[in-house]
Design an enzyme around this catalytic site. Structure first.
Site, short mmCIF file in Angstrom:
data_model
loop_
_atom_site.label_atom_id
_atom_site.label_comp_id
_atom_site.label_asym_id
_atom_site.label_seq_id
_atom_site.Cartn_x
_atom_site.Cartn_y
_atom_site.Cartn_z
N GLU A 121 0.83 -1.21 0.00
CA GLU A 121 0.00 0.00 0.00
C GLU A 121 0.86 1.26 0.00
O GLU A 121 0.57 2.22 -0.72
CB GLU A 121 -0.92 0.00 1.23
CG GLU A 121 -1.92 -1.16 1.26
CD GLU A 121 -1.33 -2.44 1.83
OE1 GLU A 121 -2.09 -3.42 1.97
OE2 GLU A 121 -0.11 -2.47 2.13
N ALA B 191 6.92 -35.30 -13.50
CA ALA B 191 7.00 -35.28 -14.96
C ALA B 191 6.86 -36.72 -15.45
O ALA B 191 7.50 -37.63 -14.90
CB ALA B 191 8.33 -34.69 -15.42
N TRP C 158 16.36 -36.97 -19.65
CA TRP C 158 15.31 -36.20 -19.01
C TRP C 158 13.99 -36.52 -19.68
O TRP C 158 13.94 -36.72 -20.89
CB TRP C 158 15.58 -34.70 -19.14
CG TRP C 158 16.82 -34.26 -18.43
CD1 TRP C 158 18.04 -34.06 -18.96
CD2 TRP C 158 16.92 -33.95 -17.05
NE1 TRP C 158 18.92 -33.64 -18.02
CE2 TRP C 158 18.25 -33.57 -16.81
CE3 TRP C 158 16.04 -33.95 -15.96
CZ2 TRP C 158 18.72 -33.19 -15.56
CZ3 TRP C 158 16.49 -33.58 -14.72
CH2 TRP C 158 17.82 -33.21 -14.53
N THR D 256 14.53 -41.46 -4.60
CA THR D 256 14.94 -40.36 -5.49
C THR D 256 16.39 -39.98 -5.25
O THR D 256 17.14 -39.70 -6.19
CB THR D 256 14.02 -39.15 -5.27
OG1 THR D 256 12.67 -39.52 -5.54
CG2 THR D 256 14.41 -37.99 -6.18
N ASP E 67 18.50 -40.62 -8.51
CA ASP E 67 18.73 -39.41 -9.30
C ASP E 67 19.84 -38.51 -8.78
O ASP E 67 20.32 -37.64 -9.50
CB ASP E 67 17.43 -38.59 -9.38
CG ASP E 67 16.30 -39.36 -10.05
OD1 ASP E 67 16.60 -40.31 -10.80
OD2 ASP E 67 15.13 -39.01 -9.82
N GLU F 240 8.60 -33.60 -4.72
CA GLU F 240 9.16 -34.11 -5.97
C GLU F 240 9.64 -35.54 -5.78
O GLU F 240 10.75 -35.89 -6.16
CB GLU F 240 10.32 -33.21 -6.43
CG GLU F 240 9.90 -31.81 -6.83
CD GLU F 240 10.98 -31.10 -7.62
OE1 GLU F 240 11.27 -31.53 -8.75
OE2 GLU F 240 11.54 -30.12 -7.10
N GLY G 8 6.77 -42.61 -6.84
CA GLY G 8 5.39 -43.08 -6.73
C GLY G 8 4.99 -43.57 -5.36
O GLY G 8 3.86 -43.35 -4.90
N LEU H 237 6.14 -42.73 -2.23
CA LEU H 237 5.93 -41.64 -1.28
C LEU H 237 4.77 -40.75 -1.72
O LEU H 237 4.01 -40.23 -0.89
CB LEU H 237 7.21 -40.82 -1.12
CG LEU H 237 7.19 -39.70 -0.07
CD1 LEU H 237 6.72 -40.22 1.28
CD2 LEU H 237 8.57 -39.06 0.05
N ALA I 200 2.03 -41.68 -3.26
CA ALA I 200 0.80 -42.36 -2.87
C ALA I 200 0.55 -42.24 -1.37
O ALA I 200 -0.59 -42.02 -0.94
CB ALA I 200 0.87 -43.83 -3.27
#
Length: 537
Positions: free
Chosen positions: A86, A197, A213, A239, A243, A331, A334, A336, A338
């Protein structure tokens, strides 16, 4: 009237907002809901520019428009400790502010003792304020509206004083841009976004586990931006092993969310990018007693370890709520994913679909077993949005609706008839000490940095209120050991570590303690957190 798309709360939204040079030619009328809605959407768009930087505070935007329809000034809260939206808009508008209308996406949330936003609106001569939504925190809700009205400023709140379909759509943009604090205050867990992804045939990796990727470079750049809107990023042990991610927001911004690894067994590699703390810290959450020797190894690298009696997404989210997180970006794989969905802690899904097919009977999918046996059990997304980024399609939507924060407000007469001693909209008294209050306000153990004045009046940055609080036990003591204590506390990697250092030294070497602090220590934590609010808001 041109169409413009923008991201609100990580959701692509299409509005019919007319840019300022077109709005200048319009004539504002109190009943012209289309124009009122356009200004509010613009305020929400401005507020969204600082997503991630203002945490733990909401995102604020403001538009100043004259009676002739000229947009005289705009502003938004850049980050903690910067000028209120403001005030920025008023400074931009200058003399045009007098008798103008201010449009804000959210009711100003001035902290105790600091009324900068409301005072700026009143002193500038603003005649009317249109509020997109009331403040989601109960102890702040309605305060600014009452303060402005008491000064003779007309205040109209969307959904209360202004009602129509187009007004409700504008109000929805205000909800989206502050979805994190709404969820946090109403549900007692951070706002969580699950991102993944996948290929066109629903795979997140090949059968071999290779996944670099799936999405395009443009999509990955967008993901960096989405990460920067959050306070923390969560991945699972799979992961990390598969990765070896960095999980940094490599988009040139200044906000770097904390990285969190969930692992029950701590079956993790000794060397990993996540153990490199040069850019941002990492927290590993695990089952109590898991691999004590490996815990010591991670601790030696500076990684923070948090043990749970029962490790599950709900427990972790409640813990992060207590640590002050507004939003969390998931990120993970599958399994975790779920578990998080089944626990009810995921509020929004962000799927990146790449035009590729890899097949594979054993290739992993983004969400593991949910126990569903019929399509009627499928989870339907709400407010689904689609956006093409390079060759990929971004699909997002909510798994559950945002909580309703519209209060049921009785009239003054109704309130007085029930209890003549009660003031309408009376707020609860809030105290601060070692926990977030019930409405999500600031606390000692929030991991958000603050700036506080030192003995010379210069501002210094502290990693949390607890860091500052513990250090004050030894500030002002003319002893090199006390000076060393202050530096050790200031460099502590977490609020808990700062507390351990301060309490330990206090017990072992009581002669180093500032006696003035000792006399007022019972109420000091409250004043520190309140003062921190003032300087960080």
């Amino acid at each position: 009237m041109g169409l413009m798309s923008f991201a609100l709360g990580t959701c692509c939204y299409t509005s019919t907002y007319r840019p300022p040079y077109m709005i200048c030619k319009a004539t504002i009328n109190n009943n012209n809901h289309a124009l009122e809605a356009a200004y509010i959407r613009r305020a929400a768009e401005l507020a969204d520019k600082s997503a991630g930087f203002t945490s733990p505070h909401p995102n604020f935007g403001c538009v100043i428009a004259t009676s002739s329809g000229h947009v005289a000034g705009e502003g938004y809260l850049y980050a903690q400790g910067t000028k209120p939206a403001e005030l920025q808009a008023i400074e931009s508008a200058g003399a045009w502010s007098r008798r103008a209308t201010a449009y804000v996406n959210l009711e100003p949330g001035d902290c105790h003792g600091d009324h900068t936003a409301v005072s700026a609106l009143v002193q500038a001569g603003i005649s009317r304020v249109v509020v997109g939504m009331r403040h989601p925190l109960q102890h702040l809700r309605g305060n600014a509206v009452r303060a402005l009205r008491s000064q003779g400023v007309q205040v109209d709140v969307l959904g209360e004083d202004l009602k129509s379909k187009i007004i409700e759509e504008a109000r929805k943009t205000c909800l989206l841009v502050n979805a994190p604090i709404i969820c946090r205050s109403a549900l007692r867990v951070p706002f969580s976004v699950l991102k993944f992804a996948m290929t066109l045939d629903g795979k997140i990796a090949c059968s071999s586990g290779h996944a670099s990727w799936i999405s395009s470079k443009k999509s990955r750049s967008r993901v960096f931006e989405l990460r920067g809107r959050s306070d923390a990023i969560i991945v699972g042990g799979n992961t990390v092993r598969r990765d070896n991610p960095q999980l940094t927001a490599r988009h040139g911004g200044g906000h770097m969310p904390v990285r969190i690894v969930m692992s029950q067994t701590l079956d993790l590699p000794e060397e990993a990018n996540l153990w490199d703390l040069s850019e941002v810290s990492t927290i590993v959450v695990t089952q109590r007693g898991a691999r004590r020797s490996f815990q010591k190894l991670l601790a030696s690298k500076g990684v923070e370890i948090v043990e749970f009696d029962i490790l599950n997404p709900r427990e972790v989210m409640e813990y992060l709520h207590d640590r002050g997180c507004l939003s969390v970006f998931w990120e993970c794989g599958g399994t975790l994913s779920a578990s998080a969905i089944s626990s009810g802690v995921i509020h929004k899904v962000f799927a990146i679909v790449a035009p590729k097919i890899i097949g594979g009977k054993n290739a992993p999918s983004p969400v593991g077993e949910l126990g569903m046996v019929e399509m009627t059990q499928a989870l339907d997304l709400i407010d689904v949005c689609y956006e093409q980024v390079g060759p990929d399609m971004f699909v997002s939507g909510f798994l559950q609706p945002l909580p309703d924060v519209t209060p049921v407000i009785p009239s003054v007469d109704e309130t007085f008839a029930i209890d003549p001693t009660v003031t309408p909209h009376e707020s609860s008294i809030i105290f601060f000490y070692k926990t977030w209050d019930p409405h999500g306000s600031f606390s000692n153990f929030s991991h958000h940095p603050i700036q506080m004045p030192d003995e010379n009046g210069d501002y210094a940055t502290w990693l949390s209120v607890e860091h500052y609080y513990q250090a004050q036990k030894f500030v002002g003591v003319d002893d090199p050991l006390a000076w060393e204590c202050v530096e050790n506390i200031k460099s502590a990697k977490s609020p808990e570590e700062a507390a351990r250092i301060g309490r330990s030294i206090q017990r072992q070497q009581p002669d180093l303690e500032n006696k003035t602090f000792l006399m007022r220590s019972y109420s000091y934590a409250d004043s520190v957190a309140s003062e921190a609010l003032l300087f960080s808001s």
